[in-house]
Structures are given as structure tokens and as C-alpha cells.
Scaffold this motif. Structure first.
Motif, PDB file in Angstrom:
ATOM      1  N   PRO A 145       0.844  -1.194   0.000  1.00  0.00           N
ATOM      2  CA  PRO A 145       0.000   0.000   0.000  1.00  0.00           C
ATOM      3  C   PRO A 145       0.882   1.248   0.000  1.00  0.00           C
ATOM      4  N   PRO A 146       0.283   2.423  -0.297  1.00  0.00           N
ATOM      5  CA  PRO A 146       1.091   3.651  -0.333  1.00  0.00           C
ATOM      6  C   PRO A 146       1.766   3.907   1.013  1.00  0.00           C
ATOM      7  N   GLY A 147       2.987   4.438   0.952  1.00  0.00           N
ATOM      8  CA  GLY A 147       3.700   4.787   2.187  1.00  0.00           C
ATOM      9  C   GLY A 147       4.771   3.777   2.562  1.00  0.00           C
ATOM     10  N   VAL A 148       4.707   2.580   1.964  1.00  0.00           N
ATOM     11  CA  VAL A 148       5.738   1.574   2.254  1.00  0.00           C
ATOM     12  C   VAL A 148       6.921   1.841   1.313  1.00  0.00           C
ATOM     13  N   PRO A 149       8.136   1.980   1.865  1.00  0.00           N
ATOM     14  CA  PRO A 149       9.272   2.278   0.982  1.00  0.00           C
ATOM     15  C   PRO A 149       9.549   1.140  -0.005  1.00  0.00           C
ATOM     16  N   ASP A 150      10.037   1.523  -1.197  1.00  0.00           N
ATOM     17  CA  ASP A 150      10.281   0.542  -2.267  1.00  0.00           C
ATOM     18  C   ASP A 150      11.296  -0.521  -1.884  1.00  0.00           C
ATOM     19  N   ASP A 151      12.152  -0.215  -0.892  1.00  0.00           N
ATOM     20  CA  ASP A 151      13.182  -1.199  -0.528  1.00  0.00           C
ATOM     21  C   ASP A 151      12.759  -2.037   0.689  1.00  0.00           C
ATOM     22  N   PHE A 152      11.461  -2.054   1.004  1.00  0.00           N
ATOM     23  CA  PHE A 152      11.006  -2.793   2.196  1.00  0.00           C
ATOM     24  C   PHE A 152      11.399  -4.274   2.105  1.00  0.00           C
ATOM     25  N   HIS A 153      11.043  -4.903   0.975  1.00  0.00           N
ATOM     26  CA  HIS A 153      11.348  -6.334   0.824  1.00  0.00           C
ATOM     27  C   HIS A 153      12.860  -6.572   0.834  1.00  0.00           C
ATOM     28  N   ALA A 154      13.601  -5.661   0.191  1.00  0.00           N
ATOM     29  CA  ALA A 154      15.070  -5.800   0.154  1.00  0.00           C
ATOM     30  C   ALA A 154      15.616  -5.846   1.577  1.00  0.00           C
ATOM     31  N   ARG A 155      15.070  -4.971   2.430  1.00  0.00           N
ATOM     32  CA  ARG A 155      15.550  -4.936   3.826  1.00  0.00           C
ATOM     33  C   ARG A 155      15.210  -6.237   4.549  1.00  0.00           C
ATOM     34  N   VAL A 156      13.997  -6.755   4.317  1.00  0.00           N
ATOM     35  CA  VAL A 156      13.601  -8.009   4.983  1.00  0.00           C
ATOM     36  C   VAL A 156      14.484  -9.162   4.492  1.00  0.00           C
TER      37      VAL A 156
END
Ligand SMILES: Nc1ncnc2c1ncn2[C@@H]1O[C@H](COP(=O)(O)OP(=O)(O)OP(=O)(O)O)[C@@H](O)[C@H]1O
Ligand SMILES: [Mg+2]
Length: 329
Positions: A145-156
């Protein structure tokens, strides 16, 4: 006694999934719709449903909000799937799929989802850091959803690697692009998702295989490219295979990729060989396409299709540094 491997599924954009069956659906007309099916949805939740069906211990996490969020958590509970989510100020979305059995079409209207606040993003990251070490596999599925940074999955993916957890990436757009750079254990793009990575859709099976190999060259352990009802390509250190599903009586392919992902994890956990893992995945994708709703195929339906999947080995050169005896588990 050693415990059974467990899976954590992450759904950033969970949904109340409504599916309507409308014969002869078209635009600019009014249709009377009999009560459709309303279930907890979102790609990670679909994955959790099929894992639960196959007897794999699973917990669903991600964001939930509002009345729709409460409905989703309650539905999961009724299905026997434990949920451990971060609550958002915004309302979880509704996704509507209209299936027309006459024309064989599937029209989807998917809300983008609630705006996620920065502190909610931090709260989920913290929850994942705490949860991850308790699991063997983590799936990162779907859009954000809006507001989640594009690199969220990369960080996980990076946190997962540090915790020794195998992370499966099945996302789209910028989340996927950043995610592949973080080198997940497995990635499962379809044609459109390959286009998000490579700037164009694969021209055919051979082209899709080349793209899969390029992802492998980055260091991703397993690359599975799905090609809708044509089937799927698998590339890993064991080699490359193409599997074609049997013809099924088509109902809806919403969630076929998610069902496939769950069945592949199940097969990996069972210690199956690479082509058998692919067979189970393709069989589950087909089983899902033959039932109403996402991830509601039964174990029996999947099992019945496994021997009907045609699987062929593709000639595959091994890349420098690849281990020949790499175990999937
Ligand atoms: N109509 C169909 N008949 C038989 N098998 C199918 C059909 N559609 C999909 N499958 C199987 O399921 C697999 C996954 O489907 P698909 O390529 O649509 O994934 P996807 O685009 O990730 O789907 P989603 O994200 O909606 O779950 C395919 O590789 C194929 O093996
Ligand atoms: Mg998918």
C-alpha cells in the motif's frame, strides 16, 4: 524432537477478497449478482491458506486496518491460520474479481490500500526482526500500500539472511526490482514481473529462460518463472526444467501463483527433487485455477494433478561457482 519447518507469510496489502460470478459480464450494463464469496485475501494470505491445507505450520503477518482488517483476522482464525499483524490507522482494502464462466474472463478491481504511516513501517520491521528467527522460510508476496518504501522487501531479505531464514520473493514493480538486488533465496516472477525487472516482457519460453538465468547469475538460489496456463520454468543449481499443467476446467486463476508458491515450499520441506518441487507447484496452480476463490484447492485436488504435469529438463550450463550438490533444503 525437532520441530517441523515453519513458514511466515508477509502480506503488506491484505484484502477482503470478493469474487462474483457473472455470466456474460461486460461494461456499461447493470448485473444482478448472487452473493459472491467473501474471504480473507492478499497474496501472502493465499500462500498461508494453501500451506495450512498441506499441513505446513504457518503464521501470517503484515499490515491490517479497520473493520476490513478485523474481518480478515477473524476469517483467518476461522480457517485455523494464526495471524500476527501490525494494525494501521487506515482501512485494509477490498479487491473485487468478476469471473465470467461463459467468456472465460476474469476482471479485477483492486483498491490500492490504505496509506501506511512511517511509524507503522517501523513497527512491522521490528515485528519481523523479532519473528524471523523462529521460522525457516519467509514469503514476501504482492504489492504494497502507499507509504511503504520501495526497498522494504530488500531490507527483509537482508534481515532474513542474517537470521539464516530462506526468503522467497514474489512481488511486483519497484519492491521486486529492489528485492532481487538483495538476493533472496528464491524469486517467482510472472511475465509482467519480469518486465518490471528487465524493462520488457519475455518474448517466449526461451527468452524467459534467459531472463531466469540472468537472475540466477546475481546469486538467487531458485528462480521460477510462471507463464500462466502455459506452465512454468525452474532454474536452480540442480538444473533447469519446464513444466506444463494439465488442462483443467477453468474457474479462476486468481491465486494460482500463490498456490504454486505454497505447494513448492511444501515439496521443498518434504525433501523432494527440483523437478518434483516444480511439478507440485504447477499442479497446485492448476488445481487453484479449477476452483472458485484464491487458494481453496484441496490436497487431494493437487495430488491428483501432480502425475499429470508434463515436466522436461532444459539444457542448462552451470555457472561458475555453482555447487553441483546443492540441497534445496
Ligand atoms: N488456466 C490454468 N490452467 C492450468 N494451470 C494454470 C492455469 N493458470 C495458471 N496455472 C498454473 O499456475 C501457475 C501460476 O500461475 P500464473 O502464471 O497465473 O501466476 P501469477 O501470475 O503469479 O498468479 P497470481 O499472482 O494471481 O497468483 C502457472 O505457472 C501454471 O502452472
Ligand atoms: Mg503472482
Amino acid at each position: 524432537m525437532s520441530r517441523q519447518p515453519a513458514v511466515l507469510t508477509v502480506t503488506l496489502n491484505a484484502a477482503v477478497d470478493k469474487t462474483y460470478r457473472v455470466e456474460g459480464f461486460c461494461l456499461d450494463r447493470v448485473f444482478r449478482v448472487e452473493a459472491g464469496r467473501v474471504v480473507a485475501g492478499g497474496k501472502g494470505i493465499n500462500v498461508a491458506r494453501v500451506l495450512h491445507t498441506l499441513g505446513v505450520p504457518v503464521v501470517a503477518t503484515g499490515f491490517l486496518g479497520g473493520h476490513n482488517g478485523a474481518f480478515i483476522l477473524d476469517s483467518l482464525k476461522q480457517e485455523g491460520i494464526p495471524g500476527d499483524f501490525v494494525w494501521t490507522q487506515g482501512e485494509s482494502r477490498v479487491c473485487l474479481a468478476v469471473i465470467d464462466p461463459i467468456n472465460g474472463t476474469q476482471t479485477e478491481l483492486n483498491e490500492v490500500g490504505p496509506e501506511i504511516h512511517p511509524e507503522e513501517v517501523v513497527a512491522l520491521e521490528k515485528k519481523l526482526e523479532a519473528l524471523l528467527p523462529r521460522f525457516d522460510y519467509v514469503t514476501l508476496s504482492g504489492s504494497a500500500p502507499p507509504g511503504v518504501p520501495d526497498d522494504f522487501h530488500a531490507r527483509v531479505i537482508r534481515i532474513g539472511r542474517e537470521s539464516g531464514v530462506k526468503v522467497v520473493l514474489d512481488s511486483s514493480g519497484a519492491l521486486l526490482r529492489h528485492g532481487v538486488e538483495a538476493i533472496p533465496w528464491m524469486v517467482k516472477p510472472n511475465r509482467a514481473e519480469l518486465a518490471a525487472i528487465f524493462g520488457r516482457e519475455p518474448a517466449g519460453r526461451e527468452d524467459a529462460l534467459q531472463m531466469a538465468r540472468r537472475l540466477r547469475e546475481k546469486g538467487i538460489g531458485i528462480v521460477v518463472v510462471t507463464l500462466g496456463k502455459q506452465g512454468a520454468i525452474w532454474v536452480s543449481a540442480e538444473g533447469a526444467w519446464f513444466a506444463q499443467p494439465p488442462e483443467v476446467e477453468f474457474v479462476s486463476a486468481v491465486g494460482s501463483g500463490d498456490s504454486m508458491l505454497a505447494a513448492m515450499l511444501y515439496a521443498v520441506i518434504q525433501g523432494m527433487s527440483a523437478p518434483d518441487v516444480l511439478r507440485w507447484g504447477v499442479a497446485a496452480g492448476a488445481a487453484n485455477a479449477a476452483v472458485f476463490g484464491a487458494g481453496f484447492c484441496t490436497r487431494e485436488q493437487i495430488e491428483a494433478l501432480v502425475p499429470k504435469v508434463r515436466c522436461e529438463r532444459l539444457s542448462c550450463r552451470l555457472f561458475a561457482g555453482e555447487r553441483r550438490n546443492c540441497h534445496l533444503r
